[in-house]
Motif scaffolding. Sequence first.
Motif, PDB file in Angstrom:
ATOM      1  N   THR A 141       0.833  -1.202   0.000  1.00 17.54           N
ATOM      2  CA  THR A 141       0.000   0.000   0.000  1.00 17.54           C
ATOM      3  C   THR A 141       0.866   1.249   0.000  1.00 17.54           C
ATOM      4  O   THR A 141       1.850   1.360   0.732  1.00 17.54           O
ATOM      5  N   LEU A 142       0.485   2.191  -0.820  1.00 18.18           N
ATOM      6  CA  LEU A 142       1.182   3.466  -0.961  1.00 18.18           C
ATOM      7  C   LEU A 142       0.760   4.377   0.178  1.00 18.18           C
ATOM      8  O   LEU A 142      -0.437   4.586   0.412  1.00 18.18           O
ATOM      9  N   VAL A 143       1.729   4.958   0.904  1.00 12.97           N
ATOM     10  CA  VAL A 143       1.386   5.804   2.057  1.00 12.97           C
ATOM     11  C   VAL A 143       1.908   7.229   1.917  1.00 12.97           C
ATOM     12  O   VAL A 143       1.487   8.113   2.664  1.00 12.97           O
ATOM     13  N   ALA A 144       2.821   7.480   0.956  1.00  9.15           N
ATOM     14  CA  ALA A 144       3.344   8.839   0.804  1.00  9.15           C
ATOM     15  C   ALA A 144       3.845   9.045  -0.620  1.00  9.15           C
ATOM     16  O   ALA A 144       4.489   8.161  -1.203  1.00  9.15           O
ATOM     17  N   VAL A 145       3.543  10.224  -1.176  1.00 11.27           N
ATOM     18  CA  VAL A 145       4.008  10.606  -2.509  1.00 11.27           C
ATOM     19  C   VAL A 145       4.468  12.049  -2.472  1.00 11.27           C
ATOM     20  O   VAL A 145       3.734  12.944  -2.028  1.00 11.27           O
ATOM     21  N   GLN A 146       5.687  12.289  -2.927  1.00 12.77           N
ATOM     22  CA  GLN A 146       6.203  13.652  -3.067  1.00 12.77           C
ATOM     23  C   GLN A 146       6.641  13.821  -4.517  1.00 12.77           C
ATOM     24  O   GLN A 146       7.538  13.126  -4.991  1.00 12.77           O
ATOM     25  N   SER A 147       6.000  14.730  -5.237  1.00 18.27           N
ATOM     26  CA  SER A 147       6.200  14.836  -6.681  1.00 18.27           C
ATOM     27  C   SER A 147       6.599  16.242  -7.083  1.00 18.27           C
ATOM     28  O   SER A 147       6.058  17.227  -6.577  1.00 18.27           O
ATOM     29  N   LYS A 148       7.564  16.315  -8.018  1.00 17.56           N
ATOM     30  CA  LYS A 148       7.880  17.585  -8.663  1.00 17.56           C
ATOM     31  C   LYS A 148       7.757  17.373 -10.168  1.00 17.56           C
ATOM     32  O   LYS A 148       8.335  16.452 -10.730  1.00 17.56           O
ATOM     33  N   ASN A 149       7.006  18.245 -10.817  1.00 18.65           N
ATOM     34  CA  ASN A 149       6.722  18.149 -12.244  1.00 18.65           C
ATOM     35  C   ASN A 149       7.164  19.443 -12.913  1.00 18.65           C
ATOM     36  O   ASN A 149       6.696  20.521 -12.559  1.00 18.65           O
TER      37      ASN A 149
END
Length: 765
Positions: free
Chosen positions: A331-339
């Motif tokens: 299960t995915l619990v954290a996402v930090q994204s730069k686009n």
Amino acid sequence: MPGVSEWVLEGTNDDRQDFKIVGTWDHPGRQSWDMASGAAKYPTDLWREGTLTAMCLRCPYGHARIKGLDISEAEKLEGVRLIVTYEDEEIAAMPKYVPAYFSYGKSPLLGDEGEFEGDEVGVVVVADSEEICRKALDLVKVDWEVLPFILDCRDAGKPGAPILRPDMDPTTNMTGNTFGAAVKWEIGNVEDGFKEADHIEIIEYGRPMWNQFRSMPPAYFSYWDDDPWGNPDGEKVCYVTNHAHFPSNGPLVSAFQGMGVSEDRVRALSPYMASRYCDFVEKRGAQLAPVLSKRLGGTPIRMVSTRRQAFDASVPQTFFTVRIGFKNDGTLVAVQSKNVHQVGARGGYGDKTHGHLVLPPNAQGFKSTACPNIYSEMEYYVTNGACTTADPGKDMWEPVNLAFAKIADVLQMDLSEVIMKNVKITQPSLEACMKAGKEAFHWDEKWHLAGQRRLEDGRYHGVACRACWSMTWGMISYNINLRLNTDGKIYMPYSEALIGTYWPDAVQMVIAEEMGMKLEDVIVYYSANYPNWQKGDAADRGSTCTWAAKEAAVRMKERILAVGASMLGASSAEEVDIVDSMLVLKADPSVQISLVGIGQFGEGYCGKPNVPFQQDVIRTMNVDFCEVAVDPETGLVEILDYCAAHDFGKVIRPSSAMGQLEMALIMAEGRALREEIIWDENTGVLLNGNMYDYKIPTALDYPDMDNVAVETRCGGGAYGSTGVAHAHTNAGLVGLAIQNAIGGDFIAMTPYTPDRVLKAMGKIS
């Protein structure tokens, strides 16, 4: 835990179960014969006696400004009829077209600055032929000031980068996006999420510019002549090529907006445009052709482009860096994204000022996962290289599927199980698509861990799947008007140019279904100046314009039955019906009369579903599957099998619906393996603006396809229908299958060319 979609079907008869026409096969499109036989006239086919040719000067540099012009030698060339420059008083006085939602466009009709190599700039020549136009343009002496250029949007944000549009902002190349999406947003608390993660991984994903590829280069034909209907003031009417598939652009709109004339002074010449897929860009010729024709007393003007000049508008670059945290159970619990995303050159008139017309990725796809902690940061930068147009694919879902694949790879899990575990809403749509797709693709037989299987010929074998939501672009209210004529047939006008989509045929089927008409008795016809705002392709907007057509058809039927009741001796409209275009008495169907001659009726409906977009509730999904073989010596990739299990909600016209899937998957194949716009980094000159070096898929590249139609009635369009092709034109799925074949890290940049594949296998540096 993944949830269940909850929705309410809107409008009249949206829950209909008894379909006689909708969803059936063998209904040829009303324009099919024209297009197959060659009878259809496209802009490049239009010509009248005395037609002249016009061509623009093209910027030879990556970015340059005209300091001085000498057109004297060009004017002397025999066959040259007119040369107009950016300094012309009428041209300079033309308004700069600035759409309300893209306030920093401000591109003049013919300016002195070329924002990319090949940009139309400075001079337009009108002559007897294309050859003379080219010779005249060669004789124009230009004093160029070569300006700095930027081809990569990541470079545009670096310290010391040249400012490309100081008129917009003298301090930065950063801009906003078309629809005003937040640059930064957060759900939950990302740092807390990473603290509870058992695994933390970094994902890189990048996409270069790629060309939408029109099947024929843009051409614009225009002349001024008398109005056959007659105008009281005797003013001539401007005739132009057909307009595009969006209500605020195209030759027709450019003509009357740019010249300040009313729309009734403009007539479109043909409903045919040739295929265009989410390409909202018109060249300056859309406006220049009518202006030049008027200058020359109404003489027909044909503005033409070469194939190379059709590469001036492309899908923008986008680059992701995504940090993910997940638990041991997948299960995915954290996402930090730069686009980092490209806005592109300003470059042109009309729609070229718009830039990127759809919501850029900005990690939006992660909102559809059950991940409780998401942080997204977005940077939009102007560049040179080309102007940008809308992206038909759902690139916002590419990093999501990369995250799922990374989880599966690290934990040695089945990728399909990771998808089902992490998407927020699985029932009924995603669950139905996953089940149907896995069965059709034979997923359980083909799936294996990365790098674990070779084919008999020695090539590596790989499979992957990806999930995505389906699109329903329903932001436009559709104005449907129906008319019963004395011939007993129903007529509906529309104004959109035909670009290879099927929505007029889908609308025809829905109207016939709701009214009880024979399909051939519903005439959906082209009416150039009819303001129905039915612009949009069948892949997406078709589902919502059919919804409006359904509402109009129900109202029309009610009016006809009210009159028909008295004609059949019934006491109320409830006692009669329309069956196969005949008024019948329900109690005794043998008592019937024809609709021919009963009178003329008109009925309309303007509107859209209350929830046209899939936003807070994801209703319809799809799952694509891909099987590849990778040659370990050459790095060549062959797609062996494709399967798209798509929840259409409700299929309106099956042949077109399945065709939308095939077309989208072939586009995805091209994006994944070969399509890429390439410039010389030192000069900004386009290097592959031809059909030899820019390689699109052909019939020889078609893999096997086992597409599956799923119908859950969960969509926001007519009968719960939804969008199609936008969800499938993505390259990432092929990359996931390649990684499954060769093992190791994911290839971070598309297309997946042999050199990149060999580098990923460690065979070249």
